[in-house]
Design a protein around this motif. Structure first.
Motif, PDB file in Angstrom:
ATOM      1  N   GLY A  24       4.045   8.849  23.334  1.00  0.00           N
ATOM      2  CA  GLY A  24       4.387   9.827  22.312  1.00  0.00           C
ATOM      3  C   GLY A  24       5.170   9.167  21.193  1.00  0.00           C
ATOM      4  N   HIS A  25       4.486   8.802  20.130  1.00  0.00           N
ATOM      5  CA  HIS A  25       5.127   8.153  18.995  1.00  0.00           C
ATOM      6  C   HIS A  25       5.369   9.175  17.888  1.00  0.00           C
ATOM      7  CE1 HIS A  25       4.697   4.090  20.509  1.00  0.00           C
ATOM      8  NE2 HIS A  25       3.442   4.353  20.813  1.00  0.00           N
ATOM      9  N   PRO A  26       6.346   8.919  17.039  1.00  0.00           N
ATOM     10  CA  PRO A  26       6.543   9.817  15.899  1.00  0.00           C
ATOM     11  C   PRO A  26       5.397   9.657  14.900  1.00  0.00           C
ATOM     12  CG  PRO A  26       7.991   7.920  15.732  1.00  0.00           C
ATOM     13  CD  PRO A  26       7.324   7.844  17.076  1.00  0.00           C
ATOM     14  N   ALA A  27       5.237  10.655  14.084  1.00  0.00           N
ATOM     15  CA  ALA A  27       4.176  10.627  13.081  1.00  0.00           C
ATOM     16  C   ALA A  27       4.419   9.498  12.087  1.00  0.00           C
ATOM     17  CB  ALA A  27       4.105  11.963  12.351  1.00  0.00           C
ATOM     18  N   ALA A  28       3.346   8.948  11.576  1.00  0.00           N
ATOM     19  CA  ALA A  28       3.441   7.862  10.598  1.00  0.00           C
ATOM     20  C   ALA A  28       3.996   8.412   9.291  1.00  0.00           C
ATOM     21  CB  ALA A  28       2.068   7.248  10.365  1.00  0.00           C
ATOM     22  N   PRO A  29       4.759   7.596   8.564  1.00  0.00           N
ATOM     23  CA  PRO A  29       5.255   8.055   7.265  1.00  0.00           C
ATOM     24  C   PRO A  29       4.090   8.226   6.301  1.00  0.00           C
ATOM     25  CG  PRO A  29       5.749   5.734   7.590  1.00  0.00           C
ATOM     26  CD  PRO A  29       5.187   6.240   8.873  1.00  0.00           C
ATOM     27  N   PRO A  30       4.292   9.015   5.254  1.00  0.00           N
ATOM     28  CA  PRO A  30       3.206   9.209   4.292  1.00  0.00           C
ATOM     29  C   PRO A  30       2.822   7.887   3.628  1.00  0.00           C
ATOM     30  CG  PRO A  30       5.223  10.242   3.509  1.00  0.00           C
ATOM     31  CD  PRO A  30       5.489   9.760   4.890  1.00  0.00           C
ATOM     32  N   PHE A  31       1.579   7.812   3.199  1.00  0.00           N
ATOM     33  CA  PHE A  31       1.055   6.584   2.603  1.00  0.00           C
ATOM     34  C   PHE A  31       1.747   6.308   1.277  1.00  0.00           C
ATOM     35  CE2 PHE A  31      -2.120   4.079   0.247  1.00  0.00           C
ATOM     36  CZ  PHE A  31      -2.276   3.040   1.147  1.00  0.00           C
ATOM     37  N   GLU A  32       2.113   5.050   1.052  1.00  0.00           N
ATOM     38  CA  GLU A  32       2.791   4.632  -0.173  1.00  0.00           C
ATOM     39  C   GLU A  32       1.762   4.279  -1.249  1.00  0.00           C
ATOM     40  OE1 GLU A  32       6.063   4.022  -1.061  1.00  0.00           O
ATOM     41  OE2 GLU A  32       6.921   4.811   0.778  1.00  0.00           O
ATOM     42  N   TRP A  33       1.323   5.282  -1.984  1.00  0.00           N
ATOM     43  CA  TRP A  33       0.323   5.055  -3.026  1.00  0.00           C
ATOM     44  C   TRP A  33       0.847   4.148  -4.126  1.00  0.00           C
ATOM     45  CZ3 TRP A  33      -4.583   5.791  -2.383  1.00  0.00           C
ATOM     46  CH2 TRP A  33      -5.014   6.730  -1.462  1.00  0.00           C
ATOM     47  N   ARG A  34       2.104   4.327  -4.475  1.00  0.00           N
ATOM     48  CA  ARG A  34       2.695   3.513  -5.542  1.00  0.00           C
ATOM     49  C   ARG A  34       2.623   2.033  -5.190  1.00  0.00           C
ATOM     50  NH1 ARG A  34       8.279   1.808  -6.159  1.00  0.00           N
ATOM     51  NH2 ARG A  34       8.622   1.164  -8.298  1.00  0.00           N
ATOM     52  N   SER A  35       3.012   1.694  -3.981  1.00  0.00           N
ATOM     53  CA  SER A  35       2.988   0.299  -3.551  1.00  0.00           C
ATOM     54  C   SER A  35       1.571  -0.251  -3.522  1.00  0.00           C
ATOM     55  CB  SER A  35       3.612   0.162  -2.169  1.00  0.00           C
ATOM     56  OG  SER A  35       4.962   0.568  -2.201  1.00  0.00           O
ATOM     57  N   ALA A  36       0.640   0.527  -3.032  1.00  0.00           N
ATOM     58  CA  ALA A  36      -0.747   0.070  -2.960  1.00  0.00           C
ATOM     59  C   ALA A  36      -1.308  -0.191  -4.352  1.00  0.00           C
ATOM     60  CB  ALA A  36      -1.602   1.097  -2.229  1.00  0.00           C
ATOM     61  N   ILE A  37      -1.006   0.676  -5.289  1.00  0.00           N
ATOM     62  CA  ILE A  37      -1.508   0.511  -6.654  1.00  0.00           C
ATOM     63  C   ILE A  37      -0.858  -0.691  -7.334  1.00  0.00           C
ATOM     64  CG2 ILE A  37      -1.525   1.590  -8.942  1.00  0.00           C
ATOM     65  CD1 ILE A  37      -1.904   4.284  -7.441  1.00  0.00           C
ATOM     66  N   VAL A  38       0.448  -0.855  -7.160  1.00  0.00           N
ATOM     67  CA  VAL A  38       1.159  -1.970  -7.796  1.00  0.00           C
ATOM     68  C   VAL A  38       0.685  -3.308  -7.236  1.00  0.00           C
ATOM     69  CG1 VAL A  38       3.421  -3.065  -8.041  1.00  0.00           C
ATOM     70  CG2 VAL A  38       3.171  -0.633  -8.464  1.00  0.00           C
ATOM     71  N   ALA A  98       6.679  -3.042  -6.412  1.00  0.00           N
ATOM     72  CA  ALA A  98       6.275  -2.142  -5.335  1.00  0.00           C
ATOM     73  C   ALA A  98       7.446  -1.804  -4.415  1.00  0.00           C
ATOM     74  CB  ALA A  98       5.145  -2.757  -4.527  1.00  0.00           C
ATOM     75  N   ALA A  99       8.392  -2.724  -4.292  1.00  0.00           N
ATOM     76  CA  ALA A  99       9.559  -2.485  -3.439  1.00  0.00           C
ATOM     77  C   ALA A  99      10.623  -1.736  -4.227  1.00  0.00           C
ATOM     78  CB  ALA A  99      10.122  -3.804  -2.931  1.00  0.00           C
ATOM     79  N   ARG A 100      11.230  -0.804  -3.585  1.00  0.00           N
ATOM     80  CA  ARG A 100      12.242   0.009  -4.271  1.00  0.00           C
ATOM     81  C   ARG A 100      13.599  -0.688  -4.346  1.00  0.00           C
ATOM     82  NH1 ARG A 100       9.463   4.386  -5.197  1.00  0.00           N
ATOM     83  NH2 ARG A 100       8.122   5.330  -3.645  1.00  0.00           N
ATOM     84  N   ASN A 101      13.825  -1.688  -3.513  1.00  0.00           N
ATOM     85  CA  ASN A 101      15.145  -2.316  -3.461  1.00  0.00           C
ATOM     86  C   ASN A 101      15.088  -3.822  -3.721  1.00  0.00           C
ATOM     87  OD1 ASN A 101      13.834  -2.975  -1.159  1.00  0.00           O
ATOM     88  ND2 ASN A 101      15.504  -2.497   0.224  1.00  0.00           N
ATOM     89  N   SER A 102      14.135  -4.287  -4.512  1.00  0.00           N
ATOM     90  CA  SER A 102      14.058  -5.725  -4.773  1.00  0.00           C
ATOM     91  C   SER A 102      15.118  -6.130  -5.790  1.00  0.00           C
ATOM     92  CB  SER A 102      12.665  -6.108  -5.267  1.00  0.00           C
ATOM     93  OG  SER A 102      12.390  -5.453  -6.474  1.00  0.00           O
ATOM     94  N   ARG A 103      15.640  -7.333  -5.605  1.00  0.00           N
ATOM     95  CA  ARG A 103      16.669  -7.869  -6.487  1.00  0.00           C
ATOM     96  C   ARG A 103      16.069  -9.010  -7.301  1.00  0.00           C
ATOM     97  NH1 ARG A 103      20.391  -4.699  -5.207  1.00  0.00           N
ATOM     98  NH2 ARG A 103      21.254  -4.376  -3.148  1.00  0.00           N
ATOM     99  N   LEU A 104      16.369  -9.025  -8.602  1.00  0.00           N
ATOM    100  CA  LEU A 104      15.768  -9.985  -9.515  1.00  0.00           C
ATOM    101  C   LEU A 104      16.028 -11.436  -9.122  1.00  0.00           C
ATOM    102  CD1 LEU A 104      14.030 -10.340 -11.991  1.00  0.00           C
ATOM    103  CD2 LEU A 104      16.108 -10.266 -13.376  1.00  0.00           C
ATOM    104  N   PRO A 105      17.235 -11.838  -8.747  1.00  0.00           N
ATOM    105  CA  PRO A 105      17.427 -13.243  -8.364  1.00  0.00           C
ATOM    106  C   PRO A 105      16.552 -13.658  -7.181  1.00  0.00           C
ATOM    107  CG  PRO A 105      19.544 -12.221  -8.760  1.00  0.00           C
ATOM    108  CD  PRO A 105      18.528 -11.123  -8.789  1.00  0.00           C
ATOM    109  N   ALA A 106      16.449 -12.804  -6.181  1.00  0.00           N
ATOM    110  CA  ALA A 106      15.613 -13.119  -5.022  1.00  0.00           C
ATOM    111  C   ALA A 106      14.136 -13.192  -5.412  1.00  0.00           C
ATOM    112  CB  ALA A 106      15.813 -12.077  -3.929  1.00  0.00           C
ATOM    113  N   VAL A 107      13.711 -12.312  -6.310  1.00  0.00           N
ATOM    114  CA  VAL A 107      12.322 -12.316  -6.764  1.00  0.00           C
ATOM    115  C   VAL A 107      12.026 -13.598  -7.543  1.00  0.00           C
ATOM    116  CG1 VAL A 107      10.653 -11.143  -8.258  1.00  0.00           C
ATOM    117  CG2 VAL A 107      12.117  -9.812  -6.750  1.00  0.00           C
ATOM    118  N   LEU A 108      12.943 -14.025  -8.388  1.00  0.00           N
ATOM    119  CA  LEU A 108      12.738 -15.245  -9.165  1.00  0.00           C
ATOM    120  C   LEU A 108      12.695 -16.481  -8.277  1.00  0.00           C
ATOM    121  CD1 LEU A 108      14.983 -14.501 -12.272  1.00  0.00           C
ATOM    122  CD2 LEU A 108      12.486 -14.408 -12.113  1.00  0.00           C
TER     123      LEU A 108
END
Length: 149
Positions: A67-81, A112-122
């Protein structure tokens, strides 16, 4: 209330693997299979498709038992980005070069990530660009442009 197995992440992954494996196995039948001693070009995709079906059915069976919990809703924003990032990098690779395409891929994908930091991305963009250069240009000697032509 018990969640239906196909609404869980394991159930969805298992069904996807099984259906994709069926598709791969079906498409592999277009090629000659050959024999065990002389395998044809269709043998490996057929074996891979069957393996995917087996793995998918095992994961689906696990999802049905537990018995697993329901899957979270699909992240359309991330898929498109992420899809847009791949398309932009593909368009830039042969025109602007590897040293423009890979950083563009990483920078756009970071949106696509909501919490990305610019220094880490660079840092990631720089590291992945150097690794791609070492692997494809230096290691494999592929004729990919590095900068604008």
């Amino acid at each position: 209330m018990r969640t239906r197995f196909y609404a869980t992440a394991d159930g969805q992954a298992g069904l996807f693997f099984a259906l994709f494996g069926l598709f791969v196995a079906w498409q592999s039948l277009r090629y000659p299979l050959g024999r065990g001693a002389q395998m044809g070009p269709g043998m490996f995709p057929l074996a891979l498709g069957v393996l995917l079906v087996v793995v998918g059915l095992l994961v689906t069976a696990k999802a049905m038992r537990a018995g697993h919990p329901a899957a979270p809703p699909f992240e359309w924003r991330s898929a498109i980005v992420v899809t847009a990032a791949i398309l932009v990098a593909g368009a830039l690779l042969l025109t602007a070069g590897l040293f423009v395409a890979i950083p563009a891929l990483v920078l756009i994908s970071a949106l696509a990530a909501r919490n990305s930091r610019l220094p880490a991305v660079l840092v990631s963009a720089a590291a992945l660009t150097v690794m791609a250069w070492l692997l494809f240009i230096v290691g494999l000697d592929l004729r990919i442009p590095t900068f604008w032509m």
